[in-house]
Enzyme design. Structure first.
Site, PDB file in Angstrom:
ATOM      1  N   ALA A   1       0.835  -1.206   0.000  1.00  0.00           N
ATOM      2  CA  ALA A   1       0.000   0.000   0.000  1.00  0.00           C
ATOM      3  C   ALA A   1       0.869   1.256   0.000  1.00  0.00           C
ATOM      4  O   ALA A   1       1.832   1.337  -0.759  1.00  0.00           O
ATOM      5  CB  ALA A   1      -0.980  -0.033   1.170  1.00  0.00           C
ATOM      6  N   CYS A   2       0.566   2.210   0.858  1.00  0.00           N
ATOM      7  CA  CYS A   2       1.278   3.485   0.834  1.00  0.00           C
ATOM      8  C   CYS A   2       2.703   3.402   1.365  1.00  0.00           C
ATOM      9  O   CYS A   2       3.454   4.365   1.264  1.00  0.00           O
ATOM     10  CB  CYS A   2       0.499   4.541   1.611  1.00  0.00           C
ATOM     11  SG  CYS A   2      -1.010   5.063   0.768  1.00  0.00           S
ATOM     12  N   SER A   3       3.082   2.266   1.947  1.00  0.00           N
ATOM     13  CA  SER A   3       4.460   2.079   2.412  1.00  0.00           C
ATOM     14  C   SER A   3       5.323   1.382   1.373  1.00  0.00           C
ATOM     15  O   SER A   3       6.479   1.051   1.652  1.00  0.00           O
ATOM     16  CB  SER A   3       4.466   1.267   3.715  1.00  0.00           C
ATOM     17  OG  SER A   3       3.768   1.934   4.734  1.00  0.00           O
TER      18      SER A   3
END
Length: 372
Positions: free
Chosen positions: A155-157
């Site tokens: 995801a956003c990481s």
């Protein structure tokens, strides 16, 4: 253990933009149409009327003022409210590979490398246009690079997790020079009919070159002093689209869209972020007061200010924790890399910094960096 550096970075920014004013006008027209169409049910209390959006609401909630998109057609049409574009054939590069190719060339120039130097490519993003063949392998072909390639998603990481994987591959001897790309084609997952999320995402692509310090020849190099990754399961940020969706009789038309319980995310995720960063600083025997820059995940201005305040123990100066949210919006995994790419001014050899991203999972990726 050999020192690993980020020796270059690149950024692809779409030319088209959408302002908050444009989004608000479109959404409010849709809300008027919806409320008129369902007037009887709303009057009977069977449905809730849609409330208006506003620029003030968006900026207070997020800090976002505009965003870049690959395709603007359809998004602002109250009868459509999604990007309209032609599906590309098998003989054409998908948008994410095309974006990554541009950003990759920039990173190669900064790092004084050529595609022939690359022996691993990691394509890391919050969503992929296809499961296979891997987008990274197509990018490998387009660049003329050797070695191997794979896609990954945290995801956003995704960007910081990928850079950590790249560093470990170099230390483990399976690669020498790694290209990490983060093509975030996020606008198609936005539900432009949802007041709470119609403004969140924009499109962009970032790239970084990772290699051993002994092979680096770049004035842009940053040494990776420490890495810390953490995941903890939560349902509070979800995207449920998958290859099984067509099998269900009750297919939910909202399935492809990003869903978030923002208040819970703020309350639960930010303490994890602060702990991960502070724990890694302590492991590296670096005091927070030594940090010259915080390149944080660009999801929400309030989250970033809270995190920076928690880490520094005081209000951060704008140049200490630079924001790109106002013009790029939330760009998922690419956000912290955009900040890193655009805001390196004023850092001298030996200066310490944090590169951190966080998001669904929950997931947090933290890199402690030092200017070479």
């Amino acid at each position: 253990m050999k020192n690993i550096v980020i020796s270059g970075s690149g950024l692809f920014t779409p030319e088209l933009t959408i302002s908050n004013e444009e989004l608000v006008q479109s959404y409010n027209q849709y809300a008027d149409q919806y409320n008129a169409e369902h007037a009887e049910a709303i009057a009977a209390g069977e449905l809730a009327a849609l409330a208006y959006s506003s620029c003030e609401f968006i900026e207070k909630a997020s800090g976002i003022k505009s965003r870049h998109v690959l395709y603007k057609d359809g998004i602002l049409d109250p009868a459509v409210m999604r990007p309209i574009f032609q599906k590309r054939g098998e003989e054409q590069m998908p948008e994410m590979v095309e974006m990554a190719l541009f950003a990759a060339h920039q990173a190669l120039v900064q790092a004084n490398k050529t595609p022939a130097d690359i022996d691993l490519i990691i394509c890391a993003a919050s969503n992929m246009q296809r499961p296979y063949p891997a987008l990274s392998i197509e990018l490998q072909q387009q660049l003329g690079a050797g070695g191997y390639a794979f896609d990954m998603n945290v995801a956003c990481s995704s960007a910081t997790f990928a850079i950590s994987n790249a560093a470990n591959a170099i230390r483990g001897g399976t690669a020498k020079t790694v290209l990490v790309v983060n093509p975030e084609f996020a606008s198609p997952q936005v539900d432009y009919r949802n007041r709470d999320s119609h403004f969140i995402f924009g499109d962009v692509c970032t790239a970084t070159l990772i290699e051993a310090e002994e092979t680096a020849n770049s004035p842009y190099a940053f040494r990776i002093l420490g890495m810390r990754l953490k995941t903890e399961f939560s349902n509070n940020i979800r995207c449920d689209i998958g290859y099984t969706e067509h099998c269900f009789d009750q297919h939910d038309a909202s399935t492809p869209f990003f869903k978030q319980q923002g208040r819970k995310v703020f309350k639960e995720l930010l303490p994890i972020v602060a702990d991960v960063i502070l724990d890694e600083l302590a492991a590296q025997h670096i005091a927070p007061t030594e940090l010259k820059r915080l390149w944080l995940h660009q999801a929400n201005i309030n989250m970033n200010i809270f995190a920076a305040r928690k880490i520094l123990g005081r209000e951060p100066l704008p140049e200490e924790a630079p924001l790109v949210l106002d013009t790029y919006a939330n760009t998922a995994s690419a956000g912290s890399i955009i900040a890193f790419h655009l805001h390196q001014q004023g850092l001298d050899t030996g200066d310490k910094a944090i590169l951190c991203s966080f998001g669904a999972g929950y997931s947090v990726g933290c890199l402690v960096l030092e200017k070479c």
